[in-house]
Motif scaffolding. Structure first.
Motif, short mmCIF file in Angstrom:
data_model
loop_
_atom_site.label_atom_id
_atom_site.label_comp_id
_atom_site.label_asym_id
_atom_site.label_seq_id
_atom_site.Cartn_x
_atom_site.Cartn_y
_atom_site.Cartn_z
N PHE A 164 0.83 -1.21 0.00
CA PHE A 164 0.00 0.00 0.00
C PHE A 164 0.86 1.25 0.00
CE2 PHE A 164 -2.41 3.29 2.31
CZ PHE A 164 -3.47 3.42 1.45
N ASN A 165 1.95 1.22 0.78
CA ASN A 165 2.81 2.40 0.83
C ASN A 165 3.56 2.61 -0.49
OD1 ASN A 165 2.95 3.94 3.55
ND2 ASN A 165 2.58 1.80 4.06
N LEU A 166 3.86 1.52 -1.19
CA LEU A 166 4.47 1.68 -2.52
C LEU A 166 3.49 2.40 -3.44
CD1 LEU A 166 6.58 1.21 -4.70
CD2 LEU A 166 5.67 -1.09 -5.04
N PHE A 167 2.21 2.02 -3.35
CA PHE A 167 1.17 2.71 -4.14
C PHE A 167 1.17 4.20 -3.82
CE2 PHE A 167 -3.14 4.46 -4.12
CZ PHE A 167 -3.47 4.35 -5.46
N CYS A 168 1.22 4.54 -2.53
CA CYS A 168 1.18 5.96 -2.13
C CYS A 168 2.41 6.70 -2.66
CB CYS A 168 1.12 6.09 -0.62
SG CYS A 168 -0.39 5.46 0.10
N LEU A 196 -2.46 -1.80 -6.82
CA LEU A 196 -3.31 -1.66 -5.64
C LEU A 196 -4.36 -2.77 -5.59
CD1 LEU A 196 -3.77 0.04 -3.12
CD2 LEU A 196 -5.48 1.33 -4.37
N VAL A 197 -4.83 -3.22 -6.76
CA VAL A 197 -5.81 -4.32 -6.76
C VAL A 197 -5.20 -5.56 -6.11
CG1 VAL A 197 -7.13 -5.89 -8.23
CG2 VAL A 197 -7.08 -3.47 -8.76
N VAL A 198 -3.94 -5.88 -6.49
CA VAL A 198 -3.26 -7.06 -5.92
C VAL A 198 -3.16 -6.90 -4.40
CG1 VAL A 198 -1.12 -8.38 -5.90
CG2 VAL A 198 -1.97 -7.42 -8.04
N VAL A 199 -2.70 -5.72 -3.97
CA VAL A 199 -2.53 -5.47 -2.53
C VAL A 199 -3.87 -5.59 -1.81
CG1 VAL A 199 -1.93 -3.69 -0.85
CG2 VAL A 199 -0.50 -4.03 -2.87
N TRP A 200 -4.89 -5.00 -2.41
CA TRP A 200 -6.17 -4.92 -1.72
C TRP A 200 -6.84 -6.29 -1.61
CZ3 TRP A 200 -6.30 -0.54 0.71
CH2 TRP A 200 -7.42 -0.23 1.46
N VAL A 201 -6.72 -7.10 -2.65
CA VAL A 201 -7.30 -8.45 -2.58
C VAL A 201 -6.59 -9.26 -1.49
CG1 VAL A 201 -7.56 -10.62 -3.85
CG2 VAL A 201 -8.16 -8.47 -4.95
N ASN A 223 -15.63 -4.90 13.22
CA ASN A 223 -15.13 -5.67 12.08
C ASN A 223 -16.04 -5.56 10.87
OD1 ASN A 223 -12.76 -6.97 13.21
ND2 ASN A 223 -14.22 -7.94 14.59
N TRP A 224 -17.35 -5.39 11.11
CA TRP A 224 -18.27 -5.23 9.98
C TRP A 224 -17.89 -3.98 9.20
CZ3 TRP A 224 -24.04 -6.37 11.42
CH2 TRP A 224 -24.10 -7.49 12.26
N TYR A 225 -17.61 -2.91 9.97
CA TYR A 225 -17.26 -1.66 9.31
C TYR A 225 -15.94 -1.80 8.56
CZ TYR A 225 -21.03 0.90 11.56
OH TYR A 225 -22.26 1.36 11.94
N PHE A 226 -14.96 -2.46 9.17
CA PHE A 226 -13.68 -2.64 8.47
C PHE A 226 -13.87 -3.51 7.23
CE2 PHE A 226 -11.48 -1.56 12.58
CZ PHE A 226 -10.78 -0.47 12.08
N MET A 227 -14.72 -4.54 7.32
CA MET A 227 -14.96 -5.40 6.16
C MET A 227 -15.63 -4.61 5.05
SD MET A 227 -13.82 -8.43 6.28
CE MET A 227 -14.63 -9.01 4.83
N ALA A 228 -16.61 -3.78 5.40
CA ALA A 228 -17.29 -2.96 4.39
C ALA A 228 -16.28 -2.04 3.73
CB ALA A 228 -18.41 -2.14 5.03
N PHE A 229 -15.40 -1.46 4.54
CA PHE A 229 -14.35 -0.58 4.01
C PHE A 229 -13.49 -1.33 2.99
CE2 PHE A 229 -9.77 -0.29 5.45
CZ PHE A 229 -9.35 0.65 4.52
N ILE A 230 -13.01 -2.52 3.35
CA ILE A 230 -12.09 -3.23 2.47
C ILE A 230 -12.80 -3.69 1.20
CG2 ILE A 230 -10.54 -5.21 2.28
CD1 ILE A 230 -10.28 -5.09 5.36
N LEU A 231 -13.98 -4.28 1.37
CA LEU A 231 -14.69 -4.85 0.23
C LEU A 231 -15.14 -3.77 -0.74
CD1 LEU A 231 -15.89 -7.41 -1.04
CD2 LEU A 231 -17.97 -6.96 0.25
N VAL A 232 -15.79 -2.72 -0.22
CA VAL A 232 -16.36 -1.73 -1.12
C VAL A 232 -15.26 -0.91 -1.80
CG1 VAL A 232 -17.92 0.23 -1.30
CG2 VAL A 232 -18.48 -1.67 0.19
N VAL A 233 -14.17 -0.60 -1.07
CA VAL A 233 -13.08 0.14 -1.71
C VAL A 233 -12.52 -0.66 -2.88
CG1 VAL A 233 -10.71 0.95 -1.38
CG2 VAL A 233 -12.49 1.61 0.23
N ALA A 234 -12.46 -1.99 -2.74
CA ALA A 234 -12.00 -2.82 -3.86
C ALA A 234 -12.91 -2.64 -5.07
CB ALA A 234 -11.93 -4.28 -3.44
N ILE A 235 -14.22 -2.72 -4.84
CA ILE A 235 -15.18 -2.59 -5.96
C ILE A 235 -15.07 -1.21 -6.61
CG2 ILE A 235 -17.64 -2.61 -6.54
CD1 ILE A 235 -18.05 -4.46 -4.11
N LEU A 236 -15.07 -0.18 -5.77
CA LEU A 236 -15.01 1.20 -6.27
C LEU A 236 -13.75 1.41 -7.10
CD1 LEU A 236 -15.78 3.07 -2.94
CD2 LEU A 236 -17.33 2.85 -4.86
N HIS A 237 -12.63 0.95 -6.54
CA HIS A 237 -11.34 1.18 -7.18
C HIS A 237 -11.30 0.52 -8.55
CE1 HIS A 237 -7.01 1.58 -7.59
NE2 HIS A 237 -6.92 0.29 -7.83
#
Lengths: 546, 56
Positions: A164-168, A196-201, A223-237
């Protein structure tokens, strides 16, 4: 760090880093002197630095203790340090570009330091650098503690963090040399997006596998909120960044979305980045660190479930309020407006739930600046979500859109909510992670708190004044029916507010710098807590200087 | 059948509403189901027990 890996894991890590380095060499070869070639070099240097630290500890003794006996905290520690470093960088850039608006000479006549190139370094630095690292670190902490299970991987947490930091780094360095795909909050080009897709998956799989190991029967709501964050950011991205590069040797790409669809996809992404990057994950922090710090369970667990699903389902539809009075179909605009107004219900449910949790612990809020950070964050969350619903109403938007009011609204949320809840969580985490009795200086936390509050208020009030003034001047007509003010007139009128905003931003930045010093001194100087016998592993394996 | 803009709009304006309402009802039922109360109470209080080791 590396001493906690077995020798076969160290080998795997070296192979991964070498693969990244080879990708960097390929980019440098394909890009030659073009910007892509520069980024190839950046990737090679990043991989080289990691390879150096891996190889220098490659033959260190292997861990002898049973690793499953302890939580995996090393990546969290590094994540927090990185988050604070990015906060310093991102907020400094923010102060600089704010000052550029008041005093344009601060561009210093160079291409890389123009406002258009520096602005995304600020937004990426604070949102992804600071916010992203804080989210990754706290999510690793919360998922382990609430599941009572160790992270489900030895290398993957490091891969997620450094990837993630490499992406930044690619993002920020690219802006300075003119690489951008011109999509707000999604400026990095196609190769950084693919990475970022590889990192995020990997992040998603790591998180869900850790949850699968849990010893608690119920998955705690944070954890629900963190899961929503991870999953939806992947879709959006993925959806927002569907693009075709003009060639393999070029950094430039073009989106596959045409015209108004592109605008809609961009703001579906843009607003949900606010929702799921800047809200859902930070609500995860709120629902864990605030009850823990206050020593009281969350006021209503049922309410937290209802507001979770409310936020998840309503936010998805709100993005079109960024496109009022455009070529977007009227009903889509109205849909976005309606859902934005409805969003006030789950948002205030969360803010109210947090504040009611503190009922009975107000003496702690008074005495403990760390808890006060989180209390103030909940208040600002309530204020900025109310403001957001209000600004999404079409006639209000007619006045506010394209003015500094929007900038003020974003900063009420980003400074008042996102940054304050992060600082509160980090001040809670640092002593417990580094096994220290307390933070180095409670007085410096007070200083940080009041500088942050003063900075936020000065900034937001300056932008409210400036934005409404600007909006009114733009829509004032003379009796003959022509516009009363030229664009230049509005800039002159906004000058004092730009100076005030620079001051507000500087106060907030100063608070962050104090926070960094305090955290550093805590790690360096504060004595360790006395560890009880039961907490020690059977054999001491971790070398000093970890 | 011709899947044009108007068909999609008609679909989202009708079924979009129904599924959101249906989902809302499911969430309310889950949140207020009496036997879930003990899980929720345990979940919200157990995060306050801070032990620093994973459970085996």
């Amino acid at each position: 760090m590396i001493a906690k890996l077995t020798s076969s894991e160290r080998q795997t890590a070296v192979v991964i880093v070498l693969l990244v380095a080879i990708a960097g060499i390929a980019m440098a070869a394909a890009g030659r002197n073009a910007p892509l070639g520069v980024h190839g070099l950046v990737v090679i240097l990043f991989a080289g630095a990691l390879l150096y630290s891996l190889l220098s500890a490659f033959y260190a003794p292997e861990p002898t203790e049973e690793r499953e006996e302890s939580y995996y905290d090393d990546p969290i520690k590094v994540g927090i340090v990185l988050a604070m470093a990015w906060a310093l960088f991102g907020m400094f850039m923010g102060v600089w570009i704010a000052a550029q608006l008041a005093w344009p000479n601060l561009v210093f006549d160079a291409a890389w330091s123009t406002f258009g190139r520096l602005r995304p370094t600020h937004t990426t630095g604070v949102i992804f650098g600071f916010g992203g690292n804080a989210l990754i670190a706290t999510s690793f902490h919360v998922v382990q503690r609430t599941s009572r299970a160790r992270l489900a991987g030895q290398i993957s947490p490091w891969f997620v963090l450094f990837g993630f930091n490499l992406f930044c780094v690619l993002a920020v360095s690219g802006y300075l040399i003119g690489i951008t795909q011109s999509k707000e909050y999604a400026e990095p080009e196609w190769y950084a997006d693919l990475w970022l897709v590889v990192v995020w998956v990997t992040y998603f799989l790591l998180y869900i596998r850790t949850l699968a190991r849990r010893k608690e029967p119920h998955i705690y709501v944070a954890n629900w909120y963190f899961m929503a964050f991870i999953l939806v950011v992947a879709i959006l991205h993925i959806v927002n960044n569907l693009a075709l590069p003009i060639s393999w040797g070029s950094a430039k790409s073009y989106t596959i979305w045409p015209g108004v669809q592109d605008a809609m996809v961009q703001w579906w992404y843009g607003h949900n980045a606010v929702a799921f990057f800047l809200t859902a994950g930070f609500l995860g922090m709120l629902y864990y660190y605030l009850p823990v710090r206050a020593g009281r369970p969350i006021f209503s667990y049922r309410l937290s479930i209802l507001s979770f699903w409310g936020i998840t389902f309503f936010y998805m539809w709100a993005g079109s309020h960024h496109l009022h009075y455009t070529a977007l179909p009227q009903w889509v605009q109205t849909l976005g407006m309606t859902f934005s107004v409805m969003l006030l219900v789950p948002s205030w449910a969360s803010a109210g739930n947090a504040l009611l949790t503190l009922n009975g612990a107000w003496h702690k809020v008074r005495d403990d600046a760390t808890l006060r950070f989180m209390m103030a964050a909940a208040v600002f969350y309530g204020i900025s979500t109310f403001e957001g619903s209000f600004l999404a109403i079409r006639p209000v938007n007619a006045l506010s859109h394209y003015t500094d009011w929007t900038v003020g609204h974003v900063h009420a949320g980003a400074l008042g909510w996102v940054a304050l809840i992060s600082f509160g969580s980090i001040y809670t985490l640092v002593p417990s992670l580094w096994k220290r009795e307390r933070m180095y200086s409670p007085a410096l936390i007070e200083w940080h708190f009041w500088l942050a509050i003063a900075g936020t208020l000065v900034y937001v009030f300056a932008m409210w004044n400036s934005g409404i003034l600007q909006g009114l001047m733009w829509r004032t007509y003379t009796e003959e029916g022509s516009l009363a003010y030229s664009f230049l007139d509005t800039l002159v009128a906004m000058y004092p507010y730009y100076i005030a905003r620079t001051l507000g931003g500087f106060l907030f930045f100063a608070g962050t710098a104090i926070g960094c010093y305090n955290i550093w001194m805590t790690i360096r100087l504060v004595p360790a807590t006395v560890v009880s016998e039961a907490d020690l592993p059977a054999t001491r394996a971790a070398p000093a200087g970890e | 059948m011709d899947l044009d803009y108007d068909t999609l709009v008609a679909f989202s304006k009708s079924w979009g509403l129904f599924y959101l309402m249906g989902f809302f009802l499911c969430v309310v039922v889950y949140a207020f189901w009496p036997s879930n109360r003990k899980h929720f109470t345990r979940a919200k209080t157990s995060i306050l027990d801070q032990d620093d080791k994973p459970w085996r």
